[in-house]
Design a protein around this motif. Structure first.
Motif, PDB file in Angstrom:
ATOM      1  N   GLY A 195       0.797  -1.758  14.091  1.00 31.11           N
ATOM      2  CA  GLY A 195      -0.127  -2.184  15.129  1.00 31.11           C
ATOM      3  C   GLY A 195      -0.194  -3.688  15.278  1.00 31.11           C
ATOM      4  N   ASP A 196      -1.106  -4.128  16.111  1.00 29.91           N
ATOM      5  CA  ASP A 196      -1.270  -5.543  16.399  1.00 29.91           C
ATOM      6  C   ASP A 196      -1.809  -6.281  15.172  1.00 29.91           C
ATOM      7  OD1 ASP A 196      -1.447  -7.633  18.708  1.00 29.91           O
ATOM      8  OD2 ASP A 196      -3.379  -7.790  17.653  1.00 29.91           O
ATOM      9  N   VAL A 197      -1.483  -7.568  15.081  1.00 31.39           N
ATOM     10  CA  VAL A 197      -1.954  -8.388  13.973  1.00 31.39           C
ATOM     11  C   VAL A 197      -3.470  -8.316  13.842  1.00 31.39           C
ATOM     12  CG1 VAL A 197      -2.197 -10.775  13.164  1.00 31.39           C
ATOM     13  CG2 VAL A 197       0.024  -9.962  13.979  1.00 31.39           C
ATOM     14  N   ALA A 198      -4.160  -8.291  14.965  1.00 28.67           N
ATOM     15  CA  ALA A 198      -5.627  -8.305  14.967  1.00 28.67           C
ATOM     16  C   ALA A 198      -6.242  -6.912  14.885  1.00 28.67           C
ATOM     17  CB  ALA A 198      -6.129  -9.024  16.215  1.00 28.67           C
ATOM     18  N   ARG A 199      -5.453  -5.910  14.566  1.00 30.88           N
ATOM     19  CA  ARG A 199      -5.980  -4.540  14.534  1.00 30.88           C
ATOM     20  C   ARG A 199      -7.169  -4.409  13.586  1.00 30.88           C
ATOM     21  NH1 ARG A 199      -2.606   1.002  12.852  1.00 30.88           N
ATOM     22  NH2 ARG A 199      -4.213   2.457  13.582  1.00 30.88           N
ATOM     23  N   TRP A 200      -7.086  -5.043  12.409  1.00 27.83           N
ATOM     24  CA  TRP A 200      -8.151  -4.982  11.421  1.00 27.83           C
ATOM     25  C   TRP A 200      -8.581  -6.399  11.051  1.00 27.83           C
ATOM     26  CZ3 TRP A 200      -9.579  -0.132  11.022  1.00 27.83           C
ATOM     27  CH2 TRP A 200      -8.614   0.904  11.078  1.00 27.83           C
ATOM     28  N   SER A 201      -9.847  -6.567  10.747  1.00 24.38           N
ATOM     29  CA  SER A 201     -10.309  -7.833  10.187  1.00 24.38           C
ATOM     30  C   SER A 201      -9.925  -7.886   8.709  1.00 24.38           C
ATOM     31  CB  SER A 201     -11.827  -7.947  10.310  1.00 24.38           C
ATOM     32  OG  SER A 201     -12.462  -7.007   9.452  1.00 24.38           O
ATOM     33  N   ALA A 202     -10.029  -9.074   8.107  1.00 27.82           N
ATOM     34  CA  ALA A 202      -9.733  -9.207   6.683  1.00 27.82           C
ATOM     35  C   ALA A 202     -10.673  -8.342   5.850  1.00 27.82           C
ATOM     36  CB  ALA A 202      -9.845 -10.678   6.261  1.00 27.82           C
ATOM     37  N   HIS A 203     -11.938  -8.213   6.286  1.00 26.73           N
ATOM     38  CA  HIS A 203     -12.878  -7.354   5.565  1.00 26.73           C
ATOM     39  C   HIS A 203     -12.426  -5.893   5.591  1.00 26.73           C
ATOM     40  CE1 HIS A 203     -15.577 -10.847   6.012  1.00 26.73           C
ATOM     41  NE2 HIS A 203     -16.247 -10.331   4.996  1.00 26.73           N
ATOM     42  N   ALA A 204     -12.038  -5.419   6.769  1.00 20.58           N
ATOM     43  CA  ALA A 204     -11.596  -4.031   6.888  1.00 20.58           C
ATOM     44  C   ALA A 204     -10.314  -3.795   6.100  1.00 20.58           C
ATOM     45  CB  ALA A 204     -11.388  -3.674   8.362  1.00 20.58           C
ATOM     46  N   GLU A 205      -9.390  -4.754   6.174  1.00 21.64           N
ATOM     47  CA  GLU A 205      -8.149  -4.631   5.396  1.00 21.64           C
ATOM     48  C   GLU A 205      -8.459  -4.514   3.912  1.00 21.64           C
ATOM     49  OE1 GLU A 205      -5.144  -7.215   8.293  1.00 21.64           O
ATOM     50  OE2 GLU A 205      -5.922  -8.088   6.446  1.00 21.64           O
ATOM     51  N   THR A 206      -9.369  -5.340   3.423  1.00 17.94           N
ATOM     52  CA  THR A 206      -9.715  -5.323   2.004  1.00 17.94           C
ATOM     53  C   THR A 206     -10.226  -3.957   1.581  1.00 17.94           C
ATOM     54  OG1 THR A 206     -10.253  -7.683   2.069  1.00 17.94           O
ATOM     55  CG2 THR A 206     -11.145  -6.410   0.232  1.00 17.94           C
ATOM     56  N   LEU A 207     -11.074  -3.350   2.405  1.00 16.05           N
ATOM     57  CA  LEU A 207     -11.611  -2.034   2.093  1.00 16.05           C
ATOM     58  C   LEU A 207     -10.523  -0.957   2.133  1.00 16.05           C
ATOM     59  CD1 LEU A 207     -14.912  -2.329   4.125  1.00 16.05           C
ATOM     60  CD2 LEU A 207     -14.735  -2.166   1.636  1.00 16.05           C
ATOM     61  N   PRO A 236       0.835  -1.194   0.000  1.00 16.21           N
ATOM     62  CA  PRO A 236       0.000   0.000   0.000  1.00 16.21           C
ATOM     63  C   PRO A 236       0.868   1.241   0.000  1.00 16.21           C
ATOM     64  CG  PRO A 236       0.041  -0.958   2.192  1.00 16.21           C
ATOM     65  CD  PRO A 236       0.752  -1.915   1.292  1.00 16.21           C
ATOM     66  N   GLY A 237       0.427   2.251  -0.696  1.00 14.50           N
ATOM     67  CA  GLY A 237       1.193   3.489  -0.775  1.00 14.50           C
ATOM     68  C   GLY A 237       1.316   3.963  -2.203  1.00 14.50           C
ATOM     69  N   GLY A 238       2.337   4.757  -2.448  1.00 19.77           N
ATOM     70  CA  GLY A 238       2.614   5.233  -3.789  1.00 19.77           C
ATOM     71  C   GLY A 238       2.099   6.629  -4.079  1.00 19.77           C
ATOM     72  N   SER A 239       1.042   7.045  -3.395  1.00 19.96           N
ATOM     73  CA  SER A 239       0.507   8.405  -3.507  1.00 19.96           C
ATOM     74  C   SER A 239       0.343   8.942  -2.094  1.00 19.96           C
ATOM     75  CB  SER A 239      -0.842   8.399  -4.230  1.00 19.96           C
ATOM     76  OG  SER A 239      -1.811   7.677  -3.474  1.00 19.96           O
ATOM     77  N   GLU A 240       0.146  10.236  -1.964  1.00 13.64           N
ATOM     78  CA  GLU A 240       0.066  10.824  -0.626  1.00 13.64           C
ATOM     79  C   GLU A 240      -1.067  10.198   0.193  1.00 13.64           C
ATOM     80  OE1 GLU A 240      -0.434  15.216   1.543  1.00 13.64           O
ATOM     81  OE2 GLU A 240      -0.302  15.060  -0.643  1.00 13.64           O
ATOM     82  N   GLY A 241      -2.235  10.080  -0.408  1.00  6.97           N
ATOM     83  CA  GLY A 241      -3.357   9.495   0.316  1.00  6.97           C
ATOM     84  C   GLY A 241      -3.133   8.040   0.657  1.00  6.97           C
ATOM     85  N   ALA A 242      -2.586   7.287  -0.300  1.00  6.64           N
ATOM     86  CA  ALA A 242      -2.347   5.863  -0.068  1.00  6.64           C
ATOM     87  C   ALA A 242      -1.266   5.633   0.974  1.00  6.64           C
ATOM     88  CB  ALA A 242      -1.970   5.178  -1.384  1.00  6.64           C
ATOM     89  N   ILE A 300      -2.837   5.757   4.345  1.00  9.13           N
ATOM     90  CA  ILE A 300      -3.536   4.510   4.647  1.00  9.13           C
ATOM     91  C   ILE A 300      -2.536   3.400   4.959  1.00  9.13           C
ATOM     92  CG2 ILE A 300      -5.100   2.744   3.729  1.00  9.13           C
ATOM     93  CD1 ILE A 300      -6.436   4.971   2.086  1.00  9.13           C
ATOM     94  N   ARG A 301      -1.373   3.424   4.328  1.00  8.08           N
ATOM     95  CA  ARG A 301      -0.345   2.410   4.582  1.00  8.08           C
ATOM     96  C   ARG A 301      -0.017   2.319   6.073  1.00  8.08           C
ATOM     97  NH1 ARG A 301       3.860  -0.239   1.824  1.00  8.08           N
ATOM     98  NH2 ARG A 301       5.597  -0.791   3.190  1.00  8.08           N
ATOM     99  N   GLY A 302       0.119   3.480   6.720  1.00 10.00           N
ATOM    100  CA  GLY A 302       0.428   3.474   8.148  1.00 10.00           C
ATOM    101  C   GLY A 302      -0.628   2.743   8.958  1.00 10.00           C
ATOM    102  N   LEU A 303      -1.881   2.911   8.583  1.00 12.89           N
ATOM    103  CA  LEU A 303      -2.963   2.227   9.284  1.00 12.89           C
ATOM    104  C   LEU A 303      -2.891   0.719   9.087  1.00 12.89           C
ATOM    105  CD1 LEU A 303      -5.956   4.575   8.330  1.00 12.89           C
ATOM    106  CD2 LEU A 303      -4.715   4.516  10.503  1.00 12.89           C
ATOM    107  N   LEU A 304      -2.538   0.308   7.873  1.00 11.18           N
ATOM    108  CA  LEU A 304      -2.543  -1.109   7.532  1.00 11.18           C
ATOM    109  C   LEU A 304      -1.343  -1.876   8.076  1.00 11.18           C
ATOM    110  CD1 LEU A 304      -3.824  -0.922   3.867  1.00 11.18           C
ATOM    111  CD2 LEU A 304      -4.790  -2.384   5.651  1.00 11.18           C
ATOM    112  N   MET A 305      -0.181  -1.265   8.050  1.00 10.19           N
ATOM    113  CA  MET A 305       1.050  -1.999   8.326  1.00 10.19           C
ATOM    114  C   MET A 305       1.448  -1.988   9.795  1.00 10.19           C
ATOM    115  SD  MET A 305       1.464  -2.935   5.243  1.00 10.19           S
ATOM    116  CE  MET A 305       3.076  -3.716   5.158  1.00 10.19           C
TER     117      MET A 305
END
Length: 208
Positions: free
Chosen positions: A56-68, A40-46, A49-54
Motif C-alpha cells: 500500500g501507500d507509504v502513508a497507509r499507517w501512522s508510526a503509532h499504528a505500525e508499532t502496534l 514481520p511474519g514467520g508464523s501464520e498470523g504474523a 499482518i505482514r501484508g497489511l504492513l508492507m
C-alpha cells in the motif's frame, strides 16, 4: 543442546536475507539444527499482518499504528515459532526483530523507545536475541542495491526518503553502542563471504 536466538538487522539493501541463509548453512554444516524466519511474519498470523504492513501507500499507517501491528505480529511469531524452536534446541535466525521497530518506528518515526519496549514486554514477554547483528551499509549503496533487487515492487518502507533511512541507520548504531554484549556491527560493504565469516566470528562466544 541449547537453542539460540539470533537476529540480523540493518537498513534497506544491506543483504540481511542473503546472510541469514548463509549463516544458517554455515551453522548447519557444523551440526546445529537451524530454523530461519523473518519479520514481520514467520508464523501464520504474523504473515497475515505482514501484508497489511508492507503493501500500500507509504502513508497507509501512522508510526503509532505500525508499532502496534508489528507488536501483534511479533507476539504471535514468538509464541508460535521462536520460543518453541529454541526450547527444542534449535538455533533460530530471524531476518529483523524488535530492533527494526525501534529503528524504523522509533528513531525514524518518532515513537518513544520506552513505549516500543513496553509493548514488546507485554506482547513478546520481552524476549531478546542472544546475539543481534547489524549489517552496516552507506545509505546510497543500500538504496542502489534495494532498487536493483526490487525494481517497481519496493515496499512501503523502502519507498521512504533518504532522511528517514539515515535516521534508521543512526538508530541501529545507537542501539549497538548501548548494548555491546548483544550487538555486533558488521561491515556490509565487504564481499558476501567475508560478511558471513564476520558473522561466524561474532558468534564465537556462543558456540560450544
Amino acid at each position: 543442546m541449547i537453542g539460540r536466538f539470533l537476529s540480523l538487522e540493518g537498513g534497506e539493501g544491506a543483504g540481511k536475507s542473503t546472510q541469514v541463509r548463509a549463516l544458517a548453512a554455515a551453522l548447519e554444516a557444523r551440526g546445529f539444527p537451524v530454523r530461519v524466519t523473518r519479520e514481520p511474519g514467520g508464523s501464520e498470523g504474523a504473515e497475515a499482518i505482514r501484508g497489511l504492513l508492507m503493501q500500500g501507500d507509504v502513508a497507509r499507517w501512522s508510526a503509532h499504528a505500525e508499532t502496534l501491528l508489528f507488536a501483534a505480529a511479533r507476539a504471535d511469531h514468538v509464541e508460535k515459532v521462536i520460543r518453541p524452536a529454541t526450547e527444542a534446541g534449535i538455533w533460530v535466525i530471524t531476518d529483523r526483530y524488535i530492533d527494526s521497530t525501534r529503528a524504523y518506528q522509533g528513531a525514524a518515526g518518532g515513537i518513544d523507545d520506552a513505549a516500543i519496549l513496553a509493548l514488546h514486554g507485554f506482547g513478546a514477554r520481552g524476549l531478546l536475541p542472544d546475539r543481534t547483528f547489524v549489517l552496516d551499509l552507506p545509505i546510497d549503496e543500500g538504496a542502489r542495491r534495494a532498487a536493483a533487487r526490487d525494481g517497481a515492487l519496493a515496499d512501503r518502507f523502502a519507498m521512504r526518503g533518504e532522511h528517514f533511512h539515515a535516521e534508521v541507520a543512526r538508530g541501529f548504531r545507537a542501539f549497538a553502542q548501548v548494548e555491546p554484549d548483544r550487538f555486533r556491527v558488521i561491515d556490509a560493504t565487504q564481499p558476501a563471504d567475508r560478511v558471513t565469516a564476520d558473522l561466524l566470528a561474532g558468534l564465537a562466544d556462543l558456540l560450544p
